[in-house]
Design an enzyme around this catalytic site. Structure first.
Site, PDB file in Angstrom:
ATOM      1  N   ARG A 295     -14.213 158.101 -16.231  1.00 26.78           N
ATOM      2  CA  ARG A 295     -12.958 158.722 -15.788  1.00 26.78           C
ATOM      3  C   ARG A 295     -11.836 158.360 -16.758  1.00 26.78           C
ATOM      4  O   ARG A 295     -11.990 157.511 -17.642  1.00 26.78           O
ATOM      5  CB  ARG A 295     -12.589 158.221 -14.388  1.00 26.78           C
ATOM      6  CG  ARG A 295     -12.432 156.721 -14.340  1.00 26.78           C
ATOM      7  CD  ARG A 295     -11.688 156.202 -13.145  1.00 26.78           C
ATOM      8  NE  ARG A 295     -11.793 154.760 -13.080  1.00 26.78           N
ATOM      9  CZ  ARG A 295     -11.112 153.902 -13.824  1.00 26.78           C
ATOM     10  NH1 ARG A 295     -10.267 154.356 -14.741  1.00 26.78           N
ATOM     11  NH2 ARG A 295     -11.271 152.603 -13.687  1.00 26.78           N
ATOM     12  N   GLY A 296     -10.689 158.980 -16.552  1.00 28.60           N
ATOM     13  CA  GLY A 296      -9.517 158.595 -17.309  1.00 28.60           C
ATOM     14  C   GLY A 296      -8.999 157.236 -16.857  1.00 28.60           C
ATOM     15  O   GLY A 296      -9.310 156.766 -15.766  1.00 28.60           O
TER      16      GLY A 296
ATOM     17  N   GLN B 290      -7.988 152.952 -17.306  1.00 28.42           N
ATOM     18  CA  GLN B 290      -8.505 151.696 -17.829  1.00 28.42           C
ATOM     19  C   GLN B 290      -9.312 150.973 -16.739  1.00 28.42           C
ATOM     20  O   GLN B 290     -10.081 151.608 -16.035  1.00 28.42           O
ATOM     21  CB  GLN B 290      -7.337 150.878 -18.393  1.00 28.42           C
ATOM     22  CG  GLN B 290      -6.593 151.666 -19.487  1.00 28.42           C
ATOM     23  CD  GLN B 290      -5.558 150.863 -20.228  1.00 28.42           C
ATOM     24  OE1 GLN B 290      -5.739 149.706 -20.549  1.00 28.42           O
ATOM     25  NE2 GLN B 290      -4.420 151.490 -20.521  1.00 28.42           N
TER      26      GLN B 290
ATOM     27  N   TYR C 253     -10.112 147.866  -9.817  1.00 32.06           N
ATOM     28  CA  TYR C 253     -10.978 147.183  -8.853  1.00 32.06           C
ATOM     29  C   TYR C 253     -11.207 148.076  -7.658  1.00 32.06           C
ATOM     30  O   TYR C 253     -10.295 148.771  -7.204  1.00 32.06           O
ATOM     31  CB  TYR C 253     -10.319 145.872  -8.388  1.00 32.06           C
ATOM     32  CG  TYR C 253     -10.958 145.282  -7.157  1.00 32.06           C
ATOM     33  CD1 TYR C 253     -12.163 144.582  -7.235  1.00 32.06           C
ATOM     34  CD2 TYR C 253     -10.360 145.431  -5.900  1.00 32.06           C
ATOM     35  CE1 TYR C 253     -12.763 144.054  -6.097  1.00 32.06           C
ATOM     36  CE2 TYR C 253     -10.960 144.898  -4.757  1.00 32.06           C
ATOM     37  CZ  TYR C 253     -12.159 144.217  -4.868  1.00 32.06           C
ATOM     38  OH  TYR C 253     -12.743 143.702  -3.736  1.00 32.06           O
TER      39      TYR C 253
ATOM     40  N   ALA D  82      -4.092 153.818  -7.082  1.00 32.25           N
ATOM     41  CA  ALA D  82      -4.424 154.159  -8.462  1.00 32.25           C
ATOM     42  C   ALA D  82      -5.059 155.549  -8.508  1.00 32.25           C
ATOM     43  O   ALA D  82      -5.676 155.991  -7.536  1.00 32.25           O
ATOM     44  CB  ALA D  82      -5.383 153.122  -9.049  1.00 32.25           C
ATOM     45  N   ILE D  83      -4.911 156.199  -9.640  1.00 29.95           N
ATOM     46  CA  ILE D  83      -5.481 157.529  -9.847  1.00 29.95           C
ATOM     47  C   ILE D  83      -6.202 157.555 -11.186  1.00 29.95           C
ATOM     48  O   ILE D  83      -5.655 157.134 -12.207  1.00 29.95           O
ATOM     49  CB  ILE D  83      -4.388 158.624  -9.826  1.00 29.95           C
ATOM     50  CG1 ILE D  83      -3.705 158.665  -8.456  1.00 29.95           C
ATOM     51  CG2 ILE D  83      -4.975 159.986 -10.183  1.00 29.95           C
ATOM     52  CD1 ILE D  83      -2.532 159.623  -8.388  1.00 29.95           C
ATOM     53  N   GLY D  84      -7.434 158.018 -11.163  1.00 27.28           N
ATOM     54  CA  GLY D  84      -8.200 158.196 -12.397  1.00 27.28           C
ATOM     55  C   GLY D  84      -9.176 159.338 -12.206  1.00 27.28           C
ATOM     56  O   GLY D  84     -10.041 159.276 -11.335  1.00 27.28           O
TER      57      GLY D  84
ATOM     58  N   SER E  51      -7.577 155.686  -5.323  1.00 26.88           N
ATOM     59  CA  SER E  51      -7.917 154.543  -4.472  1.00 26.88           C
ATOM     60  C   SER E  51      -6.627 153.999  -3.871  1.00 26.88           C
ATOM     61  O   SER E  51      -5.659 153.740  -4.586  1.00 26.88           O
ATOM     62  CB  SER E  51      -8.650 153.460  -5.267  1.00 26.88           C
ATOM     63  OG  SER E  51      -7.888 153.016  -6.378  1.00 26.88           O
TER      64      SER E  51
ATOM     65  N   CYS F  28      -5.350 148.752 -14.577  1.00 25.03           N
ATOM     66  CA  CYS F  28      -4.893 149.951 -15.290  1.00 25.03           C
ATOM     67  C   CYS F  28      -4.180 149.618 -16.590  1.00 25.03           C
ATOM     68  O   CYS F  28      -3.406 150.427 -17.104  1.00 25.03           O
ATOM     69  CB  CYS F  28      -4.012 150.817 -14.385  1.00 25.03           C
ATOM     70  SG  CYS F  28      -4.826 151.346 -12.876  1.00 25.03           S
TER      71      CYS F  28
END
Length: 206
Positions: free
Chosen positions: A53-54, A56, A59, A129-131, A144, A160
């Site tokens: 995914r995009g 870094q 957790y 967080a978004i990925g 998440s 991230c």
């Protein structure tokens, strides 16, 4: 990941409907395509998975609601930036139902909470967080939201890749909210932004 990729292929071929998959993982770290080895501070603490995914390192673990979003962006304008903003708006709207003010930032992806404690300078902590990844204009991976995870588990990474801000959760903000209530809030907020949904079984027995 295999289940997501199979669903993405089926969606791209017009053989399956879009899917939002809600789940919890056991404790683990995932590495996005931009992850830096130096940001994995405790490589032996939990399993580490390269996700594709995009983003870094992040957790995942118990007490965190993960929402994998497999959506056909060909039907939604093919605007990746607008889609990410829509995901942020989704989480912000869900948080508002619990009286939490979540905010987005133009210089970093995710949802943030401004915290003031004991007269100390205000700080921003990430609560979601978004990925994502997009293949043939179908998205997968996702968001998440920290409900009540052990926040100390984030200490094994630089979340991230952002060292200057912390992480928080609904629990850390003093809210005793169960996962069922969170799911109901997510469902209501999603429908207000992306349209109606129907309940469906998960793509595998996770």
């Amino acid at each position: 990941m295999a289940a997501m990729e199979a669903r993405v292929e089926a969606i791209s071929r017009g053989e399956a409907a879009e899917l939002i998959w809600l789940l919890e993982h056991p404790p683990l770290y995932t590495a996005g395509v931009s992850a830096k080895a130096a940001d994995l501070l405790a490589p032996d603490r939990f399993p580490v998975f390269a996700s594709g995914r995009g983003g870094q390192f992040t957790y995942h673990g118990p007490g965190q609601r993960v929402a994998y979003v497999m959506m056909d962006l060909s039907r939604r304008g093919r605007d990746l930036r607008a889609f990410v903003k829509g995901l942020e708006a989704w989480i912000i709207e869900a948080l508002a139902s619990f009286g939490v003010v979540g905010e987005s930032r133009c210089d970093r992806i995710g949802v943030w909470v401004l915290r003031n404690a004991g007269g100390q300078p205000a700080r921003e902590d990430k609560i979601a967080a978004i990925g994502i990844k997009v293949r043939r204009w179908v998205s997968f991976h996702g968001v998440s939201l920290n409900v009540s995870p052990d926040l100390e588990h984030f200490a094994g990474i630089v979340p991230c890749g952002i060292a200057e801000h912390g992480v928080t959760s609904l629990s850390a903000l003093g809210l005793d909210v169960g996962m069922e209530a969170v799911d109901l809030a997510l469902k209501a907020a999603f429908q207000g932004i992306f349209g109606p949904v129907v309940d469906t079984p998960p793509p595998c027995g996770a």
